[in-house]
Design an enzyme around this catalytic site. Structure first.
Site, short mmCIF file in Angstrom:
data_model
loop_
_atom_site.label_atom_id
_atom_site.label_comp_id
_atom_site.label_asym_id
_atom_site.label_seq_id
_atom_site.Cartn_x
_atom_site.Cartn_y
_atom_site.Cartn_z
N GLU A 1 -80.57 25.38 -29.24
CA GLU A 1 -80.65 26.74 -29.81
C GLU A 1 -81.93 26.77 -30.64
OE1 GLU A 1 -78.79 29.33 -29.37
OE2 GLU A 1 -77.06 28.45 -28.37
N CYS B 1 -82.92 32.94 -36.91
CA CYS B 1 -83.49 32.74 -35.58
C CYS B 1 -83.63 34.07 -34.84
CB CYS B 1 -82.64 31.77 -34.79
SG CYS B 1 -80.90 32.21 -34.77
P1 NAD Z 1 -86.55 21.90 -37.38
O1 NAD Z 1 -86.70 21.94 -35.92
O2 NAD Z 1 -87.70 21.49 -38.21
O3 NAD Z 1 -85.35 20.92 -37.79
C1 NAD Z 1 -84.05 21.09 -37.25
C2 NAD Z 1 -83.28 19.79 -37.41
O4 NAD Z 1 -83.86 18.79 -36.59
C3 NAD Z 1 -83.27 19.23 -38.82
O5 NAD Z 1 -81.99 18.70 -39.10
C4 NAD Z 1 -84.31 18.13 -38.74
O6 NAD Z 1 -84.11 17.13 -39.72
C5 NAD Z 1 -84.06 17.61 -37.35
N1 NAD Z 1 -85.16 16.86 -36.71
C6 NAD Z 1 -86.48 16.89 -37.01
N2 NAD Z 1 -87.16 16.09 -36.15
C7 NAD Z 1 -86.26 15.56 -35.29
C8 NAD Z 1 -86.35 14.69 -34.17
N3 NAD Z 1 -87.52 14.20 -33.75
N4 NAD Z 1 -85.21 14.38 -33.50
C9 NAD Z 1 -84.02 14.88 -33.89
N5 NAD Z 1 -83.87 15.72 -34.96
C10 NAD Z 1 -84.98 16.06 -35.65
O7 NAD Z 1 -86.04 23.36 -37.79
P2 NAD Z 1 -85.78 23.96 -39.24
O8 NAD Z 1 -87.08 24.21 -39.91
O9 NAD Z 1 -84.75 23.15 -39.96
O10 NAD Z 1 -85.07 25.35 -38.87
C11 NAD Z 1 -85.78 26.49 -38.52
C12 NAD Z 1 -85.83 26.66 -37.01
O11 NAD Z 1 -84.50 26.70 -36.48
C13 NAD Z 1 -86.46 27.96 -36.59
O12 NAD Z 1 -87.35 27.73 -35.52
C14 NAD Z 1 -85.29 28.80 -36.12
O13 NAD Z 1 -85.60 29.80 -35.21
C15 NAD Z 1 -84.39 27.78 -35.56
N6 NAD Z 1 -83.02 28.29 -35.49
C16 NAD Z 1 -82.48 28.61 -34.27
C17 NAD Z 1 -81.20 29.16 -34.21
C18 NAD Z 1 -80.57 29.53 -32.89
O14 NAD Z 1 -79.34 29.63 -32.84
N7 NAD Z 1 -81.32 29.72 -31.81
C19 NAD Z 1 -80.48 29.37 -35.37
C20 NAD Z 1 -81.08 29.04 -36.60
C21 NAD Z 1 -82.35 28.49 -36.65
#
Ligand code: NAD
Length: 501
Positions: free
Chosen positions: A262, A296
């Site tokens: 997502e 998102c």
């Molecule tokens: P992010 O991608 O930076 O981090 C998300 C998660 O992934 C965190 O827990 C982070 O610690 C972890 N992570 C980071 N690197 C990783 C790796 N290499 N392997 C595995 N896990 C890793 O996102 P964010 O800044 O926390 O959140 C914002 C983003 O989330 C925005 O792009 C937003 O659109 C998206 N989002 C999507 C939805 C949806 O349902 N489509 C909902 C909410 C937020």
């Protein structure tokens, strides 16, 4: 939070532990990190910094619970019963959970209250599915064959969540995973680790056997990567940015592990000339300034028919100027701070680059006198294709405005994005509303509304916004695999072993 609390230095607030199996643990090497309150800027929680050893321990606990523990022998009826108890405990503690969420990400308390209040809906909806995951009896082409299918739980699910709605986004995955009979290891965002720990504590109170729900916390991205790449993980369910999602998908692919992603969005709000402009105004505000634009599904691209562009923009700017910024716990506040400093800097950088590329600031564009992580609600005009602000996800309170002259152009502009999470269509013409909803490349389309989600309605992205769907009863099937069983029911016979069938 009696079981999870440990002594911590005063300046870093309360200390918390991770849940691995039946133990509330510190990291194996004792390291910790501090989560900040984005409103006050103060450290408020000290949390374990897990390492690979902790990841292995959590996955092992989840695997053992899946293969050997009491969970394995529970029926869907038993799981449903536990899920309903979990829902009751959350309902009892909804206010406390909302306060924790707001402390972690600075979201308005009125929104986190609504989110915490909704969590039981997901559990109760999927509890209603847990005892209905029926296989099929397949009519065979021979009378002496009996063929049927079973939906078996996949096993250990690695759940990784972002900071913007940690509890809600976890629940969208957790409820169907539990309904299916999986066990989980959750790794929340390092910005917002505590609400997930608080939910794990309540799951334990509800009576889930040890190892069904494990939580590990860490700042280092390698810890999430270690979890995703663990060979005993049977499914990865990730919510976060498209950039990290691509890495997660590649790592899961290398292990032939199914993955649900997502991801980000750049959702368009299409306003036609015949729209109700009053409804449009609140819909656009809800789409981009609610939750400080950190959702998102943020409706971050306004595409408006040229004949109503000025009327829509004037009314939007007028209302935007009055948006009350302040303490997210204050009932009068309409927009809280950005959830963390890096995000604030990222968004301010995008606004500056948009200005350099020729965008005009209709309102906002800077930091208000409140300082800290606050950013003014911002509307930019004179933007278009090829500009970063029009193409890329901002994840902040910044609306980019473009115009169209007819329906085809509106759809073309909306679909020109690499993202496809959501869209809004504003028109009083039902034919047009349904026609355009059908044409848009988006996993969710709201017609004359915005930002509605429910446990019964599938949610997920087209294109770079993701893979898979959450919510809707079929999402429980995504945590199962189908087994086909063939049974010979005729009298034993001496078949030719060198032919098939
Ligand atoms: P992010 O991608 O930076 O981090 C998300 C998660 O992934 C965190 O827990 C982070 O610690 C972890 N992570 C980071 N690197 C990783 C790796 N290499 N392997 C595995 N896990 C890793 O996102 P964010 O800044 O926390 O959140 C914002 C983003 O989330 C925005 O792009 C937003 O659109 C998206 N989002 C999507 C939805 C949806 O349902 N489509 C909902 C909410 C937020």
């Amino acid at each position: 939070m009696a079981d999870t609390e440990v002594e911590a230095p005063e300046e870093t607030g309360q200390a918390y532990r991770m849940l691995i199996g039946d133990e509330w643990r510190e990291a194996a090497d004792g390291r910790t990190f501090v989560a900040l309150d984005p409103y006050s800027g103060e450290g408020w929680a000290t949390v374990p910094e897990a390492g690979r050893e902790d990841v292995d321990a959590a996955v092992e606990a989840a695997r053992d619970a899946f293969r050997e523990g009491p969970w394995k022998n529970m029926t869907g009826f038993d799981r449903a019963h536990l899920m309903r108890r979990f829902a009751d405990v959350i309902e009892r503690d909804a206010e406390e959970l909302a306060q924790i969420e707001t402390r972690g990400n600075g979201k308005l308390l009125r929104e986190t209250r609504a989110q915490a209040g909704q969590l039981p809906r997901w559990l109760r909806y999927f509890a209603g599915i847990a005892d209905k995951l029926e296989g099929e009896t397949i009519p065979a082409d021979r009378p002496d064959l009996f063929v049927y299918t079973r939906h078996q739980p996949l096993g250990v699910v690695a759940i990784i969540t972002p900071w913007n709605s940690p509890m809600a986004l976890l629940m969208w995955k957790l409820a169907p995973a539990l309904a299916a009979g999986c066990t989980v290891v959750v790794k929340p965002s390092p910005f917002t680790p505590v609400s997930t720990i608080a939910l794990a504590e309540r799951a334990a109170e509800a009576g889930f056997p040890p190892g069904v729900f494990n939580v590990i916390t860490a700042e280092a991205a390698e810890v999430g990567a270690a979890l995703v790449g663990h060979p005993d993980v049977a499914k990865v369910s990730f919510t976060g940015s498209t950039a990290v999602g691509a890495k997660v998908g590649a790592a899961a692919g290398a292990n032939i592990t199914p993955v649900a992603l997502e991801l980000g969005g750049k959702s368009a709000q299409l306003v036609f000339a015949d729209a109700d402009l009053g409804a449009v105004r609140s819909g656009l505000i809800a789409g981009i300034f609610a939750a400080t634009g950190q959702t998102c599904v943020a409706g971050s691209r306004l595409l408006v028919h040229e004949s109503v562009r000025d009327a829509v923009l004037d009314s939007l700017v007028e209302r935007t100027r009055t948006i009350a910024l302040g303490d997210p716990r204050d009932a009068a506040t309409e927009m809280g701070p950005m959830a963390n400093e890096p995000q604030l800097e990222r968004v301010m950088g995008m606004i500056d680059r948009a200005r350099d590329e020729g965008a005009t600031v209709a309102v906002g564009g800077g930091q208000p006198s409140l300082g800290g992580c606050f950013l003014e609600p911002t509307i930019l005009t004179e933007v278009g294709a090829g500009m970063e602000i029009f193409e890329e996800e901002v994840f902040g309170p910044v609306l980019a405005v473009g115009t169209f002259s007819d329906e085809d152009e509106a759809v073309r502009m909306a679909n020109s994005s690499r993202y496809g999470l959501a869209a809004g269509v504003w028109t009083e013409n039902i034919r047009r509303g349904l026609r355009v909803a059908g044409e848009l490349d988006a996993g969710t389309v709201w017609v004359n509304g915005y930002r509605m989600v429910a446990p019964y309605a599938p949610f997920g992205g087209f294109k770079d916004s993701g893979i898979g769907r959450e919510s809707g009863w079929r999402s429980a099937l995504e945590f199962t695999q189908t087994k086909t069983v063939w049974v010979e029911i005729g009298e034993p016979s001496d078949r030719d072993p060198f032919t098939i069938g």
